[in-house]
Design a protein around this motif. Sequence first.
Motif, PDB file in Angstrom:
ATOM      1  N   ASP A  32      39.691  60.501 -81.572  1.00 10.88           N
ATOM      2  CA  ASP A  32      39.396  59.657 -82.738  1.00 10.88           C
ATOM      3  C   ASP A  32      40.611  59.512 -83.653  1.00 10.88           C
ATOM      4  O   ASP A  32      40.656  58.620 -84.487  1.00 10.88           O
ATOM      5  CB  ASP A  32      38.240  60.241 -83.559  1.00 10.88           C
ATOM      6  N   VAL A  33      41.580  60.396 -83.485  1.00  2.29           N
ATOM      7  CA  VAL A  33      42.756  60.405 -84.358  1.00  2.29           C
ATOM      8  C   VAL A  33      43.906  59.665 -83.666  1.00  2.29           C
ATOM      9  O   VAL A  33      44.247  59.966 -82.509  1.00  2.29           O
ATOM     10  CB  VAL A  33      43.184  61.857 -84.688  1.00  2.29           C
ATOM     11  N   ALA A  34      44.501  58.728 -84.380  1.00  4.13           N
ATOM     12  CA  ALA A  34      45.655  57.996 -83.840  1.00  4.13           C
ATOM     13  C   ALA A  34      46.777  58.974 -83.514  1.00  4.13           C
ATOM     14  O   ALA A  34      47.026  59.918 -84.250  1.00  4.13           O
ATOM     15  CB  ALA A  34      46.139  56.966 -84.847  1.00  4.13           C
ATOM     16  N   GLY A  35      47.419  58.759 -82.388  1.00  8.29           N
ATOM     17  CA  GLY A  35      48.509  59.628 -81.948  1.00  8.29           C
ATOM     18  C   GLY A  35      48.060  60.775 -81.061  1.00  8.29           C
ATOM     19  O   GLY A  35      48.871  61.580 -80.619  1.00  8.29           O
ATOM     20  N   SER A  36      46.771  60.834 -80.772  1.00 14.06           N
ATOM     21  CA  SER A  36      46.251  61.936 -79.966  1.00 14.06           C
ATOM     22  C   SER A  36      46.804  61.955 -78.549  1.00 14.06           C
ATOM     23  O   SER A  36      46.848  63.009 -77.914  1.00 14.06           O
ATOM     24  CB  SER A  36      44.728  61.907 -79.929  1.00 14.06           C
ATOM     25  N   SER A  37      47.257  60.813 -78.057  1.00 12.94           N
ATOM     26  CA  SER A  37      47.768  60.777 -76.680  1.00 12.94           C
ATOM     27  C   SER A  37      49.039  61.605 -76.518  1.00 12.94           C
ATOM     28  O   SER A  37      49.412  61.948 -75.399  1.00 12.94           O
ATOM     29  CB  SER A  37      48.012  59.332 -76.236  1.00 12.94           C
ATOM     30  N   ASP A  38      49.697  61.966 -77.613  1.00  6.54           N
ATOM     31  CA  ASP A  38      50.870  62.844 -77.541  1.00  6.54           C
ATOM     32  C   ASP A  38      50.484  64.292 -77.286  1.00  6.54           C
ATOM     33  O   ASP A  38      51.313  65.095 -76.865  1.00  6.54           O
ATOM     34  CB  ASP A  38      51.673  62.777 -78.845  1.00  6.54           C
ATOM     35  N   VAL A  39      49.218  64.630 -77.557  1.00  5.07           N
ATOM     36  CA  VAL A  39      48.770  66.022 -77.488  1.00  5.07           C
ATOM     37  C   VAL A  39      47.659  66.228 -76.459  1.00  5.07           C
ATOM     38  O   VAL A  39      47.687  67.178 -75.688  1.00  5.07           O
ATOM     39  CB  VAL A  39      48.280  66.480 -78.887  1.00  5.07           C
ATOM     40  N   PHE A  40      46.692  65.338 -76.454  1.00  4.04           N
ATOM     41  CA  PHE A  40      45.507  65.509 -75.617  1.00  4.04           C
ATOM     42  C   PHE A  40      45.751  64.927 -74.233  1.00  4.04           C
ATOM     43  O   PHE A  40      45.967  63.729 -74.077  1.00  4.04           O
ATOM     44  CB  PHE A  40      44.304  64.831 -76.274  1.00  4.04           C
ATOM     45  N   LEU A  41      45.714  65.800 -73.199  1.00  2.00           N
ATOM     46  CA  LEU A  41      45.957  65.346 -71.823  1.00  2.00           C
ATOM     47  C   LEU A  41      44.699  64.788 -71.179  1.00  2.00           C
ATOM     48  O   LEU A  41      44.707  63.694 -70.630  1.00  2.00           O
ATOM     49  CB  LEU A  41      46.507  66.486 -70.971  1.00  2.00           C
ATOM     50  N   TRP A  42      43.633  65.594 -71.183  1.00  2.00           N
ATOM     51  CA  TRP A  42      42.365  65.151 -70.629  1.00  2.00           C
ATOM     52  C   TRP A  42      41.248  66.109 -70.978  1.00  2.00           C
ATOM     53  O   TRP A  42      41.473  67.234 -71.365  1.00  2.00           O
ATOM     54  CB  TRP A  42      42.385  64.889 -69.136  1.00  2.00           C
ATOM     55  N   GLY A  43      40.040  65.572 -70.811  1.00  2.00           N
ATOM     56  CA  GLY A  43      38.847  66.381 -70.996  1.00  2.00           C
ATOM     57  C   GLY A  43      37.881  66.073 -69.879  1.00  2.00           C
ATOM     58  O   GLY A  43      37.861  64.969 -69.346  1.00  2.00           O
ATOM     59  N   VAL A  44      37.092  67.065 -69.536  1.00  2.00           N
ATOM     60  CA  VAL A  44      36.108  66.887 -68.480  1.00  2.00           C
ATOM     61  C   VAL A  44      34.772  67.431 -68.988  1.00  2.00           C
ATOM     62  O   VAL A  44      34.731  68.455 -69.666  1.00  2.00           O
ATOM     63  CB  VAL A  44      36.563  67.579 -67.167  1.00  2.00           C
ATOM     64  N   VAL A  45      33.713  66.689 -68.683  1.00  2.00           N
ATOM     65  CA  VAL A  45      32.365  67.145 -68.999  1.00  2.00           C
ATOM     66  C   VAL A  45      31.744  67.623 -67.694  1.00  2.00           C
ATOM     67  O   VAL A  45      31.553  66.833 -66.775  1.00  2.00           O
ATOM     68  CB  VAL A  45      31.510  66.031 -69.631  1.00  2.00           C
ATOM     69  N   THR A  46      31.494  68.908 -67.624  1.00  2.00           N
ATOM     70  CA  THR A  46      30.924  69.510 -66.420  1.00  2.00           C
ATOM     71  C   THR A  46      29.550  70.056 -66.772  1.00  2.00           C
ATOM     72  O   THR A  46      29.386  71.244 -66.989  1.00  2.00           O
ATOM     73  CB  THR A  46      31.848  70.605 -65.855  1.00  2.00           C
ATOM     74  N   TYR A  47      28.606  69.157 -66.835  1.00  2.00           N
ATOM     75  CA  TYR A  47      27.255  69.513 -67.269  1.00  2.00           C
ATOM     76  C   TYR A  47      26.509  70.292 -66.187  1.00  2.00           C
ATOM     77  O   TYR A  47      25.760  71.209 -66.491  1.00  2.00           O
ATOM     78  CB  TYR A  47      26.506  68.229 -67.644  1.00  2.00           C
ATOM     79  N   SER A  48      26.733  69.936 -64.947  1.00  2.00           N
ATOM     80  CA  SER A  48      26.039  70.631 -63.850  1.00  2.00           C
ATOM     81  C   SER A  48      26.907  71.765 -63.308  1.00  2.00           C
ATOM     82  O   SER A  48      28.128  71.769 -63.460  1.00  2.00           O
ATOM     83  CB  SER A  48      25.731  69.654 -62.711  1.00  2.00           C
ATOM     84  N   ASN A  49      26.254  72.706 -62.644  1.00  2.00           N
ATOM     85  CA  ASN A  49      26.998  73.788 -61.996  1.00  2.00           C
ATOM     86  C   ASN A  49      27.919  73.246 -60.916  1.00  2.00           C
ATOM     87  O   ASN A  49      29.042  73.732 -60.750  1.00  2.00           O
ATOM     88  CB  ASN A  49      26.039  74.823 -61.411  1.00  2.00           C
ATOM     89  N   ALA A  50      27.457  72.235 -60.191  1.00  2.00           N
ATOM     90  CA  ALA A  50      28.285  71.645 -59.129  1.00  2.00           C
ATOM     91  C   ALA A  50      29.563  71.058 -59.716  1.00  2.00           C
ATOM     92  O   ALA A  50      30.642  71.201 -59.134  1.00  2.00           O
ATOM     93  CB  ALA A  50      27.497  70.578 -58.369  1.00  2.00           C
ATOM     94  N   ALA A  51      29.459  70.413 -60.862  1.00  2.00           N
ATOM     95  CA  ALA A  51      30.651  69.850 -61.497  1.00  2.00           C
ATOM     96  C   ALA A  51      31.593  70.965 -61.955  1.00  2.00           C
ATOM     97  O   ALA A  51      32.824  70.846 -61.829  1.00  2.00           O
ATOM     98  CB  ALA A  51      30.259  68.973 -62.679  1.00  2.00           C
ATOM     99  N   LYS A  52      31.045  72.037 -62.473  1.00  2.00           N
ATOM    100  CA  LYS A  52      31.882  73.172 -62.889  1.00  2.00           C
ATOM    101  C   LYS A  52      32.682  73.707 -61.695  1.00  2.00           C
ATOM    102  O   LYS A  52      33.857  74.021 -61.803  1.00  2.00           O
ATOM    103  CB  LYS A  52      31.026  74.281 -63.503  1.00  2.00           C
ATOM    104  N   THR A  53      32.019  73.785 -60.564  1.00  2.00           N
ATOM    105  CA  THR A  53      32.663  74.277 -59.349  1.00  2.00           C
ATOM    106  C   THR A  53      33.671  73.271 -58.806  1.00  2.00           C
ATOM    107  O   THR A  53      34.825  73.609 -58.550  1.00  2.00           O
ATOM    108  CB  THR A  53      31.587  74.584 -58.286  1.00  2.00           C
ATOM    109  N   ASP A  54      33.233  72.029 -58.638  1.00  2.00           N
ATOM    110  CA  ASP A  54      34.074  71.007 -58.010  1.00  2.00           C
ATOM    111  C   ASP A  54      35.280  70.614 -58.860  1.00  2.00           C
ATOM    112  O   ASP A  54      36.376  70.441 -58.333  1.00  2.00           O
ATOM    113  CB  ASP A  54      33.261  69.737 -57.724  1.00  2.00           C
TER     114      ASP A  54
END
Length: 153
Positions: A32-54
């Motif tokens: 939400d903050v301008a300039g975040s692309s200099d710091v934030f690489l990526w995020g992942v939502v792993t809601y299921s156990n399979a996603a956490k594993t994979d």
Amino acid sequence: MTARAILKAARGRTVATAESCTGGMVAAALTDVAGSSDVFLWGVVTYSNAAKTDLLGVRTETLKAVGAVSEEVAREMADGARARSGADIAVSITGIAGPGGSEHKPEGRVCFGLATAAGTRTETVEFGAPGRAKVRAAARDHALALILSALQP
């Protein structure tokens, strides 16, 4: 705002997130903050156990032994996010936002992981049962504070 403070404190360091019960709220707060692309690489939502594993490499043995809402899984999520993203800092969140829960894992229990070059630490916070939205917002804010603390000397 903590997200703005994170971007200011980063000084060339990078961040990744691995979220479950917050569903991407930490990543959203950062981007939400301008300039975040200099710091934030990526995020992942792993809601299921399979996603956490994979996606993060959380071991099925860990999930079977202690369940998804545990410091052990939070540690593996944070380690996986840091290793896979190449970020300097990775935060993870796994918990029970509600409604529901059990005697052993009550509503409002959230486990966090924070992985840095110095190692990975975990903690559990009991937010109580103020409702799903409040637990999720509190978990987001706590995770942002953890990231900021890792960036400060």
